[in-house]
Enzyme design. Structure first.
Site, PDB file in Angstrom:
ATOM      1  N   GLU A   1     -16.468  23.494  14.891  1.00 53.54           N
ATOM      2  CA  GLU A   1     -16.172  21.740  14.672  1.00 53.54           C
ATOM      3  C   GLU A   1     -15.416  21.904  13.273  1.00 53.54           C
ATOM      4  OE1 GLU A   1     -20.377  20.634  13.828  1.00 53.54           O
ATOM      5  OE2 GLU A   1     -19.448  19.125  11.670  1.00 53.54           O
TER       6      GLU A   1
ATOM      7  N   GLU B   1     -16.095  13.505   5.612  1.00 51.83           N
ATOM      8  CA  GLU B   1     -17.513  13.658   5.475  1.00 51.83           C
ATOM      9  C   GLU B   1     -18.174  13.293   4.299  1.00 51.83           C
ATOM     10  OE1 GLU B   1     -20.855  16.563   7.613  1.00 51.83           O
ATOM     11  OE2 GLU B   1     -18.689  17.732   6.501  1.00 51.83           O
TER      12      GLU B   1
END
Length: 425
Positions: free
Chosen positions: A172, A177
């Protein structure tokens, strides 16, 4: 630092991702297969896809292009998020002004059920599994994030083999974020086998001067090449990761990945919304673009800076420790630099090197035998800085002078003209 959160957000609708991820990526869009997919005997991975450019043009209220995006549905117990992701254009729609708007609402119009009972919020999550994948390249999005306690917007990627190997073996890459209690900070993180969840490998980037990311649009990007991933915000590099950062654990980032955009509400990391959180909240996405350009060309050419002068090896001397300076461009080999996929910048068969691996302002740069050290790692983002990630400092013309023979050094990145360079490819 790694983002402090538990294992990755996997939805009840993950089955749909796995089905699409297991399909051939040679879809009706005509996207090319990566070397890894098309030939098991390929010697090395290649750039995997044609340029992907999603500008979100269309009438207000329209849904996203289903040939490029699938809209996921369901809740997410893995992170104890509070939202239910809805289908269609309910919470993911174009605004008619070139933006995708992902909206989080405090509502439950259809009696959605979540892991904790009746859902309290709705939102949206989109991915390109089965539609588009890429291996390497520049992956970027220009976005304006929401604000408020409990908000968790993200732009990220998952390995296209997740249906076969599961997570975190799939890998990932979190391009961006943000959690609401850190309005000025975003995080970029890698997750893989042995370094997932709160053990992910990453770092944060904080805006200066008390700015908040929700105040304006910002561009979040990774430049991804074999064995190296570099993160930037608005062209400013803030971290670079290679297999050397994993402490012997497996690097799983040399294969196709698909893209994901979502706005979560609550969860272990951001915490739940509270009385200070206003709803609805929106994540605005201006564009998502993927190109095969990693900003690391294979050829050699001049690097120019102040007054159009060139980065030059003094006297064309190949001895270790030779000064690197600014000088009138003359086309000689002493001014021909190759920016490699391994993060090096090379001339005359040797590497641009920070003297003694220093990280202090004013440390000179020099020519030295290539040795794979962090002193010889450089990132070249679109903003025209040349950054040594170990020091988190920029290549700089000493004193802002453009005189011939001006020694080059590293210095805290300021955006000044003496730190702006043009790499000729």
């Amino acid at each position: 630092m790694a983002s402090p959160r538990p294992p990755r957000r996997l939805l009840l609708s993950l089955a749909s991702i796995l089905v699409f991820a297991s399909l051939s990526t040679g879809s009706a869009l005509g996207l090319s297969l990566s070397a890894a997919e098309s030939s098991a005997g390929a010697a090395a991975p290649q750039a995997a896809a044609v340029t992907f450019s999603e500008e979100f043009d269309g009438p207000a209220g329209a849904a996203v292009d289903g040939a490029r995006w699938q809209v996921e549905t369901g809740d997410n117990v893995s992170n104890h998020e509070r939202q239910y992701y809805t289908a269609g254009n309910r919470n993911a729609a174009l605004d008619g002004q070139g933006h995708l708007v992902i909206t989080a609402r405090r509502e439950n119009p259809d009696n959605y059920q979540c892991w904790y009972g009746r859902c309290e919020y709705t939102s949206a999550r989109l991915n390109t599994a089965g539609r588009f994948t890429t291996t390497y390249g520049r992956v970027e999005a220009r976005m304006k994030v929401p604000r408020g306690q409990g908000m968790w917007p993200a732009f990220w990627m998952l390995g296209n083999d997740i249906g076969q190997v599961g997570w975190p073996a799939s890998g990932e890459i979190d391009v961006m974020e943000n959690v609401g209690f850190e309005p000025a900070t975003v995080h970029g993180t890698l997750h893989g086998p042995g370094y997932s969840g709160s053990g992910g490998i990453g770092a944060g980037y904080t805006l200066p001067g008390g700015q908040a990311f929700a105040d304006a649009f910002h561009t979040f990007a990774v430049d991804w090449s074999p064995n190296a991933i570099t993160w930037s915000v608005d062209g400013t590099v803030y971290q670079r990761r290679t297999p050397a950062d994993l402490g012997g654990r497996q690097w799983v980032f040399d294969k196709p990945f698909f893209l994901i955009l979502n706005l979560a509400v609550g969860g272990y990391w951001p915490g739940d919304p509270d009385g200070s959180t206003a709803f609805p909240q929106q994540l605005l996405v201006d564009y998502v673009r993927v190109s095969t350009d990693t900003t690391q060309p294979g050829g050699a050419g001049p690097i120019t800076g102040l007054a159009g002068k060139c980065v030059d090896v003094a006297g064309a001397n190949t001895a270790n420790g030779t000064a690197v300076q600014l000088y009138d461009c003359n086309g000689t080999a002493a001014q021909q630099w190759a920016v490699g996929a391994d993060g090096t910048i090379r001339a005359l068969g040797k590497c641009l090197d920070v003297a003694s691996g220093g990280t202090a302002d004013g440390t000179p740069v020099q020519l030295w035998d290539c040795n794979g050290s962090a002193a010889q790692q450089w990132a070249v983002p679109a903003a025209r800085d040349i950054v040594n990630p170990q020091a988190n400092k920029c290549l700089d013309a000493t004193g802002g002078s453009s005189a011939n023979g001006t020694r080059l050094q590293i210095w805290t990145c300021t955006g000044a003209a003496q730190q702006k360079w043009t790499v000729t490819r």
